[in-house]
Design a protein around this motif. Structure first.
Motif, mmCIF file in Angstrom:
data_model
loop_
_atom_site.group_PDB
_atom_site.id
_atom_site.type_symbol
_atom_site.label_atom_id
_atom_site.label_comp_id
_atom_site.label_asym_id
_atom_site.label_seq_id
_atom_site.Cartn_x
_atom_site.Cartn_y
_atom_site.Cartn_z
ATOM 1 N N ARG A 139 0.830 -1.213 0.000
ATOM 2 C CA ARG A 139 0.000 0.000 0.000
ATOM 3 C C ARG A 139 0.859 1.256 0.000
ATOM 4 N NH1 ARG A 139 -2.905 -3.272 3.540
ATOM 5 N NH2 ARG A 139 -1.974 -2.260 5.345
ATOM 6 N N ALA A 140 2.017 1.192 0.649
ATOM 7 C CA ALA A 140 2.881 2.366 0.740
ATOM 8 C C ALA A 140 3.718 2.562 -0.525
ATOM 9 C CB ALA A 140 3.818 2.229 1.948
ATOM 10 N N SER A 141 3.833 1.534 -1.337
ATOM 11 C CA SER A 141 4.659 1.614 -2.545
ATOM 12 C C SER A 141 3.795 1.946 -3.749
ATOM 13 C CB SER A 141 5.368 0.285 -2.795
ATOM 14 O OG SER A 141 6.172 -0.056 -1.698
ATOM 15 N N GLU A 142 4.403 2.603 -4.707
ATOM 16 C CA GLU A 142 3.690 2.959 -5.928
ATOM 17 C C GLU A 142 4.311 2.227 -7.107
ATOM 18 O OE1 GLU A 142 3.609 7.140 -6.517
ATOM 19 O OE2 GLU A 142 2.860 7.553 -4.505
ATOM 20 N N GLY A 143 3.567 2.149 -8.170
ATOM 21 C CA GLY A 143 4.088 1.611 -9.420
ATOM 22 C C GLY A 143 4.263 0.103 -9.396
ATOM 23 N N GLU A 144 5.286 -0.343 -10.108
ATOM 24 C CA GLU A 144 5.514 -1.772 -10.287
ATOM 25 C C GLU A 144 5.830 -2.498 -8.982
ATOM 26 O OE1 GLU A 144 8.119 -2.993 -13.477
ATOM 27 O OE2 GLU A 144 7.703 -1.123 -14.537
ATOM 28 N N ILE A 145 6.576 -1.837 -8.092
ATOM 29 C CA ILE A 145 6.939 -2.488 -6.825
ATOM 30 C C ILE A 145 5.699 -2.728 -5.981
ATOM 31 C CG2 ILE A 145 8.191 -2.210 -4.641
ATOM 32 C CD1 ILE A 145 10.431 -0.921 -6.240
ATOM 33 N N GLY A 146 4.827 -1.752 -5.889
ATOM 34 C CA GLY A 146 3.596 -1.916 -5.118
ATOM 35 C C GLY A 146 2.726 -3.022 -5.697
ATOM 36 N N ALA A 147 2.625 -3.070 -7.035
ATOM 37 C CA ALA A 147 1.811 -4.104 -7.686
ATOM 38 C C ALA A 147 2.423 -5.487 -7.458
ATOM 39 C CB ALA A 147 1.692 -3.815 -9.177
ATOM 40 N N ALA A 148 3.742 -5.584 -7.528
ATOM 41 C CA ALA A 148 4.410 -6.870 -7.311
ATOM 42 C C ALA A 148 4.213 -7.347 -5.873
ATOM 43 C CB ALA A 148 5.902 -6.757 -7.633
ATOM 44 N N LEU A 149 4.325 -6.441 -4.920
ATOM 45 C CA LEU A 149 4.107 -6.815 -3.521
ATOM 46 C C LEU A 149 2.672 -7.258 -3.281
ATOM 47 C CD1 LEU A 149 6.213 -4.100 -1.647
ATOM 48 C CD2 LEU A 149 6.622 -6.564 -1.675
ATOM 49 N N ALA A 150 1.723 -6.594 -3.940
ATOM 50 C CA ALA A 150 0.317 -6.983 -3.787
ATOM 51 C C ALA A 150 0.092 -8.388 -4.361
ATOM 52 C CB ALA A 150 -0.586 -5.955 -4.485
ATOM 53 N N ARG A 151 0.679 -8.690 -5.517
ATOM 54 C CA ARG A 151 0.549 -10.041 -6.096
ATOM 55 C C ARG A 151 1.184 -11.083 -5.179
ATOM 56 N NH1 ARG A 151 2.089 -7.242 -10.720
ATOM 57 N NH2 ARG A 151 4.193 -8.128 -10.629
ATOM 58 N N LEU A 152 2.333 -10.746 -4.596
ATOM 59 C CA LEU A 152 3.010 -11.665 -3.677
ATOM 60 C C LEU A 152 2.123 -11.964 -2.472
ATOM 61 C CD1 LEU A 152 5.477 -13.271 -2.689
ATOM 62 C CD2 LEU A 152 6.350 -11.134 -1.717
ATOM 63 N N CYS A 153 1.504 -10.955 -1.930
ATOM 64 C CA CYS A 153 0.625 -11.163 -0.767
ATOM 65 C C CYS A 153 -0.536 -12.073 -1.133
ATOM 66 C CB CYS A 153 0.106 -9.817 -0.253
ATOM 67 S SG CYS A 153 1.407 -8.833 0.511
ATOM 68 N N GLY A 154 -1.126 -11.882 -2.312
ATOM 69 C CA GLY A 154 -2.223 -12.741 -2.752
ATOM 70 C C GLY A 154 -1.766 -14.190 -2.873
ATOM 71 N N THR A 155 -0.575 -14.397 -3.430
ATOM 72 C CA THR A 155 -0.041 -15.757 -3.553
ATOM 73 C C THR A 155 0.219 -16.377 -2.189
ATOM 74 O OG1 THR A 155 1.010 -15.180 -5.662
ATOM 75 C CG2 THR A 155 1.879 -17.114 -4.526
ATOM 76 N N LEU A 156 0.786 -15.613 -1.266
ATOM 77 C CA LEU A 156 1.078 -16.133 0.066
ATOM 78 C C LEU A 156 -0.187 -16.501 0.814
ATOM 79 C CD1 LEU A 156 3.992 -13.743 1.166
ATOM 80 C CD2 LEU A 156 4.153 -16.107 0.348
ATOM 81 N N ARG A 157 -1.272 -15.753 0.620
ATOM 82 C CA ARG A 157 -2.542 -16.055 1.307
ATOM 83 C C ARG A 157 -3.158 -17.354 0.784
ATOM 84 N NH1 ARG A 157 -3.928 -12.864 5.091
ATOM 85 N NH2 ARG A 157 -3.447 -10.660 5.100
ATOM 86 N N ARG A 158 -2.864 -17.702 -0.477
ATOM 87 C CA ARG A 158 -3.449 -18.927 -1.063
ATOM 88 C C ARG A 158 -2.658 -20.191 -0.687
ATOM 89 N NH1 ARG A 158 -3.900 -15.338 -5.396
ATOM 90 N NH2 ARG A 158 -2.055 -16.171 -6.415
ATOM 91 N N LEU A 159 -1.464 -20.046 -0.130
ATOM 92 C CA LEU A 159 -0.676 -21.230 0.246
ATOM 93 C C LEU A 159 -1.352 -21.990 1.385
ATOM 94 C CD1 LEU A 159 2.978 -19.844 0.205
ATOM 95 C CD2 LEU A 159 1.933 -21.393 -1.436
ATOM 96 N N PRO A 160 -1.175 -23.317 1.398
ATOM 97 C CA PRO A 160 -1.766 -24.086 2.501
ATOM 98 C C PRO A 160 -1.095 -23.728 3.825
ATOM 99 C CG PRO A 160 -0.387 -25.478 1.109
ATOM 100 C CD PRO A 160 -0.447 -24.144 0.463
ATOM 101 N N ARG A 161 -1.863 -23.899 4.875
ATOM 102 C CA ARG A 161 -1.331 -23.569 6.212
ATOM 103 C C ARG A 161 -0.495 -24.661 6.754
ATOM 104 N NH1 ARG A 161 -6.326 -20.167 8.411
ATOM 105 N NH2 ARG A 161 -5.576 -18.310 7.463
#
Length: 161
Positions: A139-161
């Protein structure tokens, strides 16, 4: 019954030929002599190398004034290159031929015995606090870095516990 292999009674089948019946004796002796010379050359090369390195010199080929040494990896090949001039000099002194040049090659991994790849560990989901910190950074980052971090968070949330 196949056309190439008609059924014959066991007593009528031809027996396997001996190698000496298929290859002239002089040709066989010449092949065996070349094999022995190659074995001695490789043995001499390995003797001229330090013991740890000698074990990683896998083979050699000597043709037309060129000596090619084969190492099992690039790391060992670079060390063999260091010793190559000395090896060529010592081989000439010991009567193994005069080589004008020497080369070192790495054996392809395909030539080695196949090794099973180690199993990959299953991905694990990071702690919720770690994902929350990455989301805050997204949220604090703009541009490509912010978008990449957001995609990473989505992927991490989908991983099994």
């Amino acid at each position: 019954m196949t056309p190439n292999h008609p059924a014959q009674p066991a007593e009528e089948r031809p027996h396997p030929h001996r190698v000496s019946e298929l290859i002239p004796r002089k040709a066989l002796e010449a092949c065996l002599a070349r094999i022995e010379n190659h074995r001695r050359l490789l043995e001499t090369i390995r003797r001229l190398l330090p013991p740890p390195l000698a074990a990683h010199c896998r083979d050699c080929v000597a043709t037309d004034g060129t000596l090619v040494l084969y190492a099992e990896s690039a790391a060992w090949a670079s060390q063999l290159r260091f010793y190559l001039p000395r090896i060529i000099e010592e081989l000439a002194k010991e009567g193994h031929g005069r080589f004008r040049q020497g080369k070192v090659r790495t054996l392809a991994m395909a030539m080695e015995a196949p090794h099973a790849a180690p199993p990959r560990p299953a991905p694990h989901r990071p702690l919720p606090a770690t994902i929350a910190a990455l989301e805050a950074a997204a949220r604090a980052s703009e541009g490509e870095i912010g978008a990449a971090l957001a995609r990473l968070c989505g992927t991490l949330r989908r991983l099994p516990r």
